[in-house]
Motif scaffolding. Sequence first.
Motif, short mmCIF file in Angstrom:
data_model
loop_
_atom_site.label_atom_id
_atom_site.label_comp_id
_atom_site.label_asym_id
_atom_site.label_seq_id
_atom_site.Cartn_x
_atom_site.Cartn_y
_atom_site.Cartn_z
N PRO A 361 0.82 -1.23 0.00
CA PRO A 361 0.00 0.00 0.00
C PRO A 361 0.85 1.27 0.00
O PRO A 361 0.55 2.23 -0.72
CB PRO A 361 -0.82 -0.12 1.28
CG PRO A 361 -0.91 -1.60 1.52
CD PRO A 361 0.42 -2.14 1.09
N ASP A 362 1.92 1.28 0.81
CA ASP A 362 2.78 2.46 0.86
C ASP A 362 3.55 2.63 -0.45
O ASP A 362 3.82 3.76 -0.86
CB ASP A 362 3.76 2.33 2.03
CG ASP A 362 3.05 2.33 3.38
OD1 ASP A 362 1.97 2.93 3.47
OD2 ASP A 362 3.59 1.74 4.33
N LEU A 363 3.92 1.52 -1.07
CA LEU A 363 4.59 1.61 -2.37
C LEU A 363 3.68 2.27 -3.39
O LEU A 363 4.11 3.16 -4.14
CB LEU A 363 4.99 0.21 -2.85
CG LEU A 363 5.43 0.10 -4.32
CD1 LEU A 363 6.66 0.94 -4.58
CD2 LEU A 363 5.68 -1.36 -4.69
N MET A 364 2.42 1.85 -3.45
CA MET A 364 1.49 2.44 -4.41
C MET A 364 1.25 3.91 -4.10
O MET A 364 1.13 4.74 -5.02
CB MET A 364 0.17 1.67 -4.41
CG MET A 364 0.28 0.24 -4.94
SD MET A 364 1.07 0.14 -6.56
CE MET A 364 -0.01 1.16 -7.55
N ILE A 373 11.02 6.09 -6.31
CA ILE A 373 10.71 4.74 -5.84
C ILE A 373 11.96 3.98 -5.42
O ILE A 373 11.92 3.21 -4.44
CB ILE A 373 9.94 3.97 -6.93
CG1 ILE A 373 8.62 4.68 -7.24
CG2 ILE A 373 9.67 2.54 -6.48
CD1 ILE A 373 7.70 4.83 -6.03
N THR A 374 13.06 4.21 -6.10
CA THR A 374 14.30 3.55 -5.69
C THR A 374 14.70 3.99 -4.29
O THR A 374 15.08 3.17 -3.45
CB THR A 374 15.43 3.86 -6.70
OG1 THR A 374 15.06 3.37 -7.99
CG2 THR A 374 16.73 3.21 -6.26
N GLY A 375 14.59 5.28 -4.03
CA GLY A 375 14.88 5.79 -2.68
C GLY A 375 13.90 5.27 -1.66
O GLY A 375 14.27 4.94 -0.53
N TRP A 376 12.61 5.20 -2.06
CA TRP A 376 11.60 4.67 -1.14
C TRP A 376 11.92 3.24 -0.76
O TRP A 376 11.84 2.86 0.42
CB TRP A 376 10.21 4.74 -1.79
CG TRP A 376 9.12 4.16 -0.93
CD1 TRP A 376 8.35 4.82 -0.03
CD2 TRP A 376 8.73 2.78 -0.88
NE1 TRP A 376 7.48 3.95 0.59
CE2 TRP A 376 7.69 2.69 0.09
CE3 TRP A 376 9.12 1.63 -1.54
CZ2 TRP A 376 7.06 1.48 0.40
CZ3 TRP A 376 8.52 0.43 -1.22
CH2 TRP A 376 7.50 0.36 -0.27
N LEU A 381 12.41 -0.90 2.61
CA LEU A 381 12.53 -2.36 2.46
C LEU A 381 13.88 -2.88 2.94
O LEU A 381 14.06 -4.09 3.05
CB LEU A 381 12.31 -2.74 1.00
CG LEU A 381 10.96 -2.35 0.40
CD1 LEU A 381 10.86 -2.76 -1.05
CD2 LEU A 381 9.81 -2.98 1.20
N GLY A 382 14.80 -1.99 3.18
CA GLY A 382 16.09 -2.39 3.75
C GLY A 382 17.00 -3.04 2.76
O GLY A 382 16.93 -4.02 2.22
#
Length: 382
Positions: A361-364, A373-376, A381-382
């Motif tokens: 959900p947080d990814l979307m 998204i790469t930084g997220w 996700l570690g």
Amino acid sequence: MNDERMRRWRLVLGAEAEPEMGTTLSGQDRSVDAALAALYDAGEGESGPQRSAGLGSSAPRVARWLGDIRQYFPSTVVQVMQRDAVERLGITRMLMEPELLGAVEPDVHLVSTLLALNEVMPEETKQTAREVVGRVVAELEARLAERTRAAVTGALDRAGRTSRPRHSDIDWDRTIRANLKHFSPALGTIVPDRLIGYARRNHSVQRDIVLAIDQSGSMAESVVYASLFGAVLGSIRTLRTSLVVFDTAVVDLTDQLDDPVDVLFGTQLGGGTDINRALAYCETLVTKPAETVLVLISDLYEGGVREDLLRRARSLVDSGVQVIALLALADSGTPSYDAENAAALTELGVPTFACTPDKFPDLMAAAIRHDDITGWAATNLG
């Protein structure tokens, strides 16, 4: 011809016959032998000692095995082996006895196995299988659906904020917090320097979401979760959600998104993989590239032409589509995947990583906000 005959007899008789036959298997034959051994090796007793392979102890292994045998054997042989699996695993007996069914705990791996066996399951058990799948879907939906809706709608609201809102669209909480430094003691109130509000108060579509799901056997758990999330996203009116499943063929299940159980039974686990063909179809669904998020859920083992896949991915990224490749959407971690293709997609600007369902959900939400998204992924996700 003699070597081929010996090879076949070795596959029939199993590893115990190898020393006497003097025949050694190599390459794919080893995988074929493992698939046969998992189902047909003798158990403890008259037929000899039990080998380490087996289907009964691990439901994820069963789902992967059902996908593997489609790669190694013709369809007529696969049908026989799947029917043998139904009998040997005891799935039919479990589904036919209500007291056993009532004791089954919701389990995503059981769903994966049932879906893989759907085509060979006896007719009298299919309705019960749907009930089992429905129980699992209900449990997962209770855990994940509301959080998904909250994260996504919150992201859409934030994406729609404007500094010139109409009075009815002002977000007073954020406006006050943003203007605390403009408090006037003389007036006893805040004199706002800028207003924060929403650019829209309608139900028009704000983002297009395309989920492309690889149906290969190793992706079984991901298929279950992705189908559920597709149904949840499809229920949000400000999103236009499409759900596409693929192996060497492509099937659009968007018209079934109102019922995640129907979506799951519309999938067919196992078979080959043609990611380029799937992306080609997804490309036809894109009408507003800058407002489209395409999530490819695949282990990236491409059975088609690799160069065409990468060319297609580059075209989508260059057009403005936000493409994300998930190597898995599962609790069980990252499966085996094609590291070369993953690296190539990353170079093209396609963030590529595995994601657990609780983070999806947080990814979307991050994708809808056009976050990095790469930084997220590195942070979350570690």
